[in-house]
Design an enzyme around this catalytic site. Structure first.
Site, PDB file in Angstrom:
ATOM      1  N   LEU B  75       0.688  -1.148  -0.043  1.00 38.71           N
ATOM      2  CA  LEU B  75       0.012   0.065  -0.342  1.00 38.71           C
ATOM      3  C   LEU B  75       0.920   1.249   0.148  1.00 38.71           C
ATOM      4  O   LEU B  75       0.409   2.411   0.219  1.00 38.71           O
ATOM      5  CB  LEU B  75      -0.930  -0.030   1.096  1.00 38.71           C
ATOM      6  CG  LEU B  75      -1.866  -1.296   1.187  1.00 38.71           C
ATOM      7  CD1 LEU B  75      -2.738  -1.347   2.382  1.00 38.71           C
ATOM      8  CD2 LEU B  75      -3.063  -1.326  -0.027  1.00 38.71           C
ATOM      9  N   CYS B  76       2.221   1.273  -0.289  1.00 40.14           N
ATOM     10  CA  CYS B  76       3.040   2.160  -0.278  1.00 40.14           C
ATOM     11  C   CYS B  76       3.042   3.177  -1.580  1.00 40.14           C
ATOM     12  O   CYS B  76       2.701   2.430  -2.735  1.00 40.14           O
ATOM     13  CB  CYS B  76       4.531   1.661  -0.256  1.00 40.14           C
ATOM     14  SG  CYS B  76       5.903   2.662   0.255  1.00 40.14           S
ATOM     15  N   HIS B  77       3.028   4.345  -1.276  1.00 39.63           N
ATOM     16  CA  HIS B  77       3.033   4.952  -2.885  1.00 39.63           C
ATOM     17  C   HIS B  77       4.116   5.208  -3.665  1.00 39.63           C
ATOM     18  O   HIS B  77       5.288   4.956  -2.984  1.00 39.63           O
ATOM     19  CB  HIS B  77       2.645   6.637  -2.471  1.00 39.63           C
ATOM     20  CG  HIS B  77       1.118   6.899  -1.814  1.00 39.63           C
ATOM     21  ND1 HIS B  77       0.889   6.667  -0.410  1.00 39.63           N
ATOM     22  CD2 HIS B  77       0.207   6.981  -2.262  1.00 39.63           C
ATOM     23  CE1 HIS B  77      -0.290   6.860  -0.309  1.00 39.63           C
ATOM     24  NE2 HIS B  77      -0.578   7.346  -1.230  1.00 39.63           N
ATOM     25  N   MET B 113       9.440   4.079   4.567  1.00 41.42           N
ATOM     26  CA  MET B 113       9.478   2.709   4.240  1.00 41.42           C
ATOM     27  C   MET B 113      10.994   2.435   3.276  1.00 41.42           C
ATOM     28  O   MET B 113      11.514   1.311   3.132  1.00 41.42           O
ATOM     29  CB  MET B 113       8.100   2.511   3.361  1.00 41.42           C
ATOM     30  CG  MET B 113       7.321   2.451   4.087  1.00 41.42           C
ATOM     31  SD  MET B 113       7.248   1.604   5.940  1.00 41.42           S
ATOM     32  CE  MET B 113       7.693  -0.090   5.273  1.00 41.42           C
ATOM     33  N   GLU B 114      11.245   3.589   2.522  1.00 36.67           N
ATOM     34  CA  GLU B 114      12.289   3.331   1.561  1.00 36.67           C
ATOM     35  C   GLU B 114      13.692   3.155   2.480  1.00 36.67           C
ATOM     36  O   GLU B 114      14.629   2.466   2.113  1.00 36.67           O
ATOM     37  CB  GLU B 114      12.411   4.781   0.564  1.00 36.67           C
ATOM     38  CG  GLU B 114      11.584   4.781  -0.408  1.00 36.67           C
ATOM     39  CD  GLU B 114      10.126   5.090   0.015  1.00 36.67           C
ATOM     40  OE1 GLU B 114       9.732   5.414   1.273  1.00 36.67           O
ATOM     41  OE2 GLU B 114       9.381   4.984  -0.881  1.00 36.67           O
ATOM     42  N   ASP B 128      23.288 -13.154   2.632  1.00 30.32           N
ATOM     43  CA  ASP B 128      23.610 -14.017   1.412  1.00 30.32           C
ATOM     44  C   ASP B 128      24.968 -14.197   1.267  1.00 30.32           C
ATOM     45  O   ASP B 128      25.447 -15.471   0.995  1.00 30.32           O
ATOM     46  CB  ASP B 128      22.976 -13.317   0.283  1.00 30.32           C
ATOM     47  CG  ASP B 128      23.009 -13.921  -0.784  1.00 30.32           C
ATOM     48  OD1 ASP B 128      22.783 -15.283  -0.679  1.00 30.32           O
ATOM     49  OD2 ASP B 128      23.346 -13.726  -1.799  1.00 30.32           O
TER      50      ASP B 128
END
Lengths: 159, 159, 159, 159, 159, 159
Positions: B75-77, B113-114, B128
């Site tokens: 739901l992130c723009h 969020m970024e 990894d």
């Protein structure tokens, strides 16, 4: 002696050649958690009853992120996943949601990164959906719990 | 009262309408860490001197993941990022690598969020690249540290 | 007589049906180069010693682009790559960096496009990172060098 | 003095902060070519008349790749493209197809990489579609031809 | 006279140049439906009460697909969406689920394609989730319902 | 009794575990249509003769979308497609273009969703390319026509 296999003998990053490895059934389980305020925790837990369900959105985000792992992790091999589960439990005393992702494939490399990526994306999505209430949530304890299949055999993380 | 804004009044998930918000300069800083064995820690630290540099791969993974945030978080723009930095410090006593991501944009929504996604992707990439040596590494303490711009103003996480 | 196999008998583009082909081990090697001013060439070559290493970023860009080939080339089959290497050499007399990409898979179609795409993306990334110094760099001589596996057998480009 | 701007003062790769740059109209033109056998050249040229048109597929591949540039080039800023053209000319004496891509945006950074990426993807697609006939095609002379807008002003590549 | 604007005067596909268009607030609403057997219809409707909710998965798929529109539709301009809603209603007599997607942006081009793509992806996801029960479901009546903003003004589809 | 297999026994969405299924050759055929005004229909039909060919763009969009299916449909398994065809017929009486997509793979799950996604993306692309002429076009009758391979055997949709 153990090595950083993602570098060749000259120290250059590469995607390790696994052409000669056998295709075997593989499974990995990862876990993580997101801690939050009591108010946020209660609001998310209520969501299981109401329709506004943070965790069902986070579950899908985790499943879809597992499919994007080789696009996110630079030296990770692409793999055809044959199953993904993402589940949540509520830690009532710590006001935390625990995330567990299980990923399966039949292939030449393991699915540890896919399980860890699914766990991380589910945690980030919970953060996104609750951040208007609580910007101080903390994502943590993301680790591999178990791994089956492949040359290195059955690994259990003795925590 | 605070709300889970990603749901409408009927409890349905949506991408919140921000059409009427002003475009402002925004910045967010997130941090996290990955803990490992002493041997793995030393091998990664040596990489700064040798050419086989785990952290330069992880830095790129973080920067590239920041650009994919709206594809990963349902739901992130979408946002046009104007700057991303990912840096690392070595915690010599805890055998941990600390990750800090700073993200900037000029837009209608923030870049928390970024920054959190960049931090997570960098940590996953370290996992990894070192997992052949050490499967028991733990990613943790991923949180927003600071946030500037937008209606909610300057946020500092008092940890 | 040879044909443009990506078109059917009515001249319509399609993704060629390879269902009945055997899965075999395949490898392709591609090469290319980027020519630049003496000053830019020297600055990039120094990067091997300093930390600011243009070529390690370009290497990762090449490896990651190889994984995106079927998303970029419209009629290309998706393939699970089992190994990717991208290496560079310095042509001291021509002030050029030579790029060589080797890609491997076990599958029904070859990995020529993946090797050529990795080479192109690595060259474009060198351009991007040095363009503030030198906008007149030229990318060239991108071609398939060698190809193994599959029905058409071992191909060596006699240049 | 000119610098490799994609590294900070410690030599670490970053996405350069362009937050304070103005949004201006920008345009970039790139060119490249793919050389081939006479037979392949003629078959592709005929495609303009027949329905099986290699170049219309390559044109779309170039346009779509321009939109993916920031996903392919690690430190490239995302941009909202406002126009993309990809055109071809036939070099009858050299048996080569020349590709020209023009990209436009209104934004804080230029679209050179988008024009170069479109050119490369169009060339790679021609290779893909004709490779059953001719594996020895060579892609070359990919370079920026012209650039307008932004602080560095009007650049024309004096070839 | 009306034109196919995605082709230039020579009939070549291009991404139309919208550089000189103003950024305005835009909104588009699209609708569609998926028809199914009575049994499947009832099972999906029950999902609103149980936790296994087909429509909440389809809603997210629609929202996420809206963000990928310019990656799916070759000549579509990328746009920064500022809001997406996907809602469902049950047509009890026809055993059909009706989908309505509303998309908003501030930009140079409209969001019709984003609304139509969200509607299609939501319908396809309902198909995917119910196909083990019912392979004969039909997706239909996908059309633009309303469009605001931009030079062409307010469009209402008089059905 | 038939079930919604994308949910586990607790009603939680998951990607179904198909690890133990055999790899078999699979094929699916889907169809759909887009209805339009007489003027738009004629203009698109003429495109087959002129160079400005709406349907060749839509065909590529359909083929490329088939490759993105598991990225669009949340619980869909990734699959290595071995062949994709997208064809069109003109319904002269209804002013409609009929789309048929055939997809093939060798894998553990079917390619119904890939065929339906290709059909939808081709229809959406026709809409995009003709919408400057005709905003009232309707996409419909998207359904699975035939399916071969896998445990559920040969399915023919008796319409």
């Amino acid at each position: 002696m153990s090595e950083l296999t993602h570098f060749d003998e000259q120290g250059r990053a590469h995607m390790v050649d696994v052409s000669s490895k056998a295709d075997t059934e593989r499974e990995a389980v990862a876990r993580g958690r997101i801690s939050m305020s009591k108010e946020t925790f209660q609001r998310i837990r209520e969501g299981r009853i109401d329709k506004g369900d943070v965790l069902s959105v986070a579950r899908l985000a985790g499943i879809m992120a597992a499919k994007k792992t080789s696009d996110l992790i630079p030296l990770c091999h692409p793999l055809m996943l044959t199953g993904v589960n993402v589940d949540f439990t509520f830690d009532e005393t710590a006001f935390a949601v625990t995330i567990e992702a299980t990923v399966r494939t039949t292939g030449k490399t393991g699915v540890e990164m896919e399980a860890l990526t699914a766990t991380s994306a589910a945690a980030l999505t919970i953060y996104d959906m609750a951040k208007a209430m609580d910007k101080a949530m903390v994502i943590g304890e993301i680790r591999l719990v178990e791994k089956k299949g492949g040359k290195s055999g059955h690994f259990i993380n003795k925590e």
